[in-house]
Write a protein that holds these residues in place. Structure first.
Motif, PDB file in Angstrom:
ATOM      1  N   VAL A 223      96.462   5.804  25.945  1.00 42.43           N
ATOM      2  CA  VAL A 223      95.030   5.567  25.770  1.00 42.43           C
ATOM      3  C   VAL A 223      94.265   6.890  25.702  1.00 42.43           C
ATOM      4  CG1 VAL A 223      92.967   4.574  26.825  1.00 42.43           C
ATOM      5  CG2 VAL A 223      95.124   3.310  26.883  1.00 42.43           C
ATOM      6  N   ASP A 224      94.547   7.799  26.651  1.00 44.11           N
ATOM      7  CA  ASP A 224      93.818   9.070  26.706  1.00 44.11           C
ATOM      8  C   ASP A 224      94.019   9.889  25.436  1.00 44.11           C
ATOM      9  OD1 ASP A 224      92.864   8.437  29.186  1.00 44.11           O
ATOM     10  OD2 ASP A 224      94.291   9.683  30.289  1.00 44.11           O
ATOM     11  N   SER A 225      95.272   9.958  24.976  1.00 45.25           N
ATOM     12  CA  SER A 225      95.530  10.759  23.772  1.00 45.25           C
ATOM     13  C   SER A 225      94.899  10.115  22.542  1.00 45.25           C
ATOM     14  CB  SER A 225      97.031  10.947  23.561  1.00 45.25           C
ATOM     15  OG  SER A 225      97.674   9.725  23.250  1.00 45.25           O
ATOM     16  N   GLY A 226      94.874   8.779  22.506  1.00 39.22           N
ATOM     17  CA  GLY A 226      94.233   8.097  21.389  1.00 39.22           C
ATOM     18  C   GLY A 226      92.748   8.378  21.338  1.00 39.22           C
ATOM     19  N   GLN A 227      92.119   8.372  22.501  1.00 42.55           N
ATOM     20  CA  GLN A 227      90.685   8.658  22.552  1.00 42.55           C
ATOM     21  C   GLN A 227      90.404  10.104  22.151  1.00 42.55           C
ATOM     22  OE1 GLN A 227      88.870   7.557  26.251  1.00 42.55           O
ATOM     23  NE2 GLN A 227      86.801   8.030  25.551  1.00 42.55           N
TER      24      GLN A 227
END
Length: 347
Positions: A223-227
């Motif tokens: 999730v963090d890397s996608g954001q």
């Protein structure tokens, strides 16, 4: 000859071996397999108890929903058989740690090993060692480059994911009359062959229509890397017509970045087929309009087929006496029109 030009068996939602249903779903919120994702056939054929088989298993730690589903599906499928003993070894933080743990597994001499490696190329030597020791290896998802390193390789159609995503995007753009579109891509871990295959399928299909990717970012299936990567992508492109995001888990972060940037001039296609993505598609209240499946229930199938290999049996619906060498699961496209059919396969 490439992986994509080899002859292979394609199963998209069809029963395999002992009746496992192949589905496509991921989620950060729920990782318990449903009956639809993981089950054995009710009596008859290959589901009848046979020789007792010990199956060793290893997969990376569940740092996102798809990997959690892999391990949980494998455990649940093994538990469905009275003639299977399931032994799990920790994968550790990287390929070297997984390799060390797997060495202890070889010493226990299981009948078959099912392995989703941190990296297929780096763990190829383990596959060769286990096969040389007379232990058949079922290579799951991240492929060993050497065919001698596995008895069976089962994975999703990564190239086909790219083809399916691009096909949907092209159809939508042409329907809108957009002839010179700005197309963006948010990939997964770039060092993995599966990510490279997805991108290749995407690019090849776009090129057939004289389209190309204007900007590509690589995230890490989280999730963090996608954001993070989506935020940078949106800053780089003031106008976008379509985005393909390879993974629905990281897509949660991608959608968060899109919302924060207050952008909605484009549509997005996801990847893997998580329940959350299907619900968003069905609700039709975000830019996410479709997702292309990549089935974590392949782990259930891997256990069923490992059992048959250990028992020296073939797949009941095939004429051949042995389990095939390679199985590639078809990638299906989920849209608002058919999302209700797939929700029961989500988790």
């Amino acid at each position: 000859m490439t992986q994509h030009s080899r002859r292979r068996l394609l199963f998209g939602g069809a029963a395999v071996g002992a009746g496992v249903l192949l589905a496509g779903c991921t989620s950060n919120e729920q990782a318990t397999p449903t009956e639809a994702q993981t089950k054995a056939a009710e009596g008859g054929g290959n589901s009848e108890p046979g020789k007792r088989v010990t199956i060793g298993f290893s997969a990376p730690a569940a740092d996102h929903g798809w990997i959690a589903a892999i391990t949980n599906n494998a455990k649940a499928q093994a538990a469905a058989y009275s003639d299977v003993e399931f032994k799990t070894v920790e994968a550790g933080a990287d390929a070297a740690a997984q390799r060390a743990a797997l060495s202890t597994l070889i010493a226990q001499k299981p009948d078959v090993i099912v392995l989703l490696p941190h990296d297929g190329k780096e763990l190829n030597s383990f596959g060769l060692e286990a096969m040389a020791a007379g232990i058949p290896v079922v290579n799951l998802d991240r492929a060993f480059p050497d065919a001698k390193a596995y008895r069976l390789q089962i994975k999703g159609d990564n190239y086909g994911m790219g083809v399916a995503a691009a096909t949907f995007i092209v159809e939508q753009l042409k329907a809108k009359g957009i002839s010179n579109p700005v197309i963006a891509e948010i990939a997964g871990i770039d060092s993995l062959e599966l990510t490279q295959e997805r991108t290749q399928g995407f690019n090849d299909t776009l090129a057939q229509h004289n389209f190309k990717v204007a900007n590509r970012r690589a995230a890490e299936f989280t999730v963090d890397s996608g954001q993070r990567e989506a935020s940078q992508l949106l800053q780089a492109l003031p106008k976008i017509d379509a985005i393909w995001n390879h993974d629905d888990d990281q897509g949660i972060g991608v959608l968060a970045a899109i919302s924060q940037a207050n952008r909605n001039e484009f549509f997005m296609v996801g990847g893997a087929g998580s329940k959350k993505a299907m619900e968003d598609i069905q609700a039709d209240n975000t830019v996410l309009k479709a997702t292309v499946t990549y089935s974590p229930s392949m782990a259930s199938s891997a256990i069923s087929l490992a059992r048959l290999i250990g028992q020296e049996r073939g797949m009941s619906d095939l004429v051949e006496l042995q389990v095939p060498k390679e199985i590639v699961l078809a990638s299906e496209t989920i849209t608002k029109e058919n999302a209700s059919n797939y929700l029961k396969l989500g988790f």
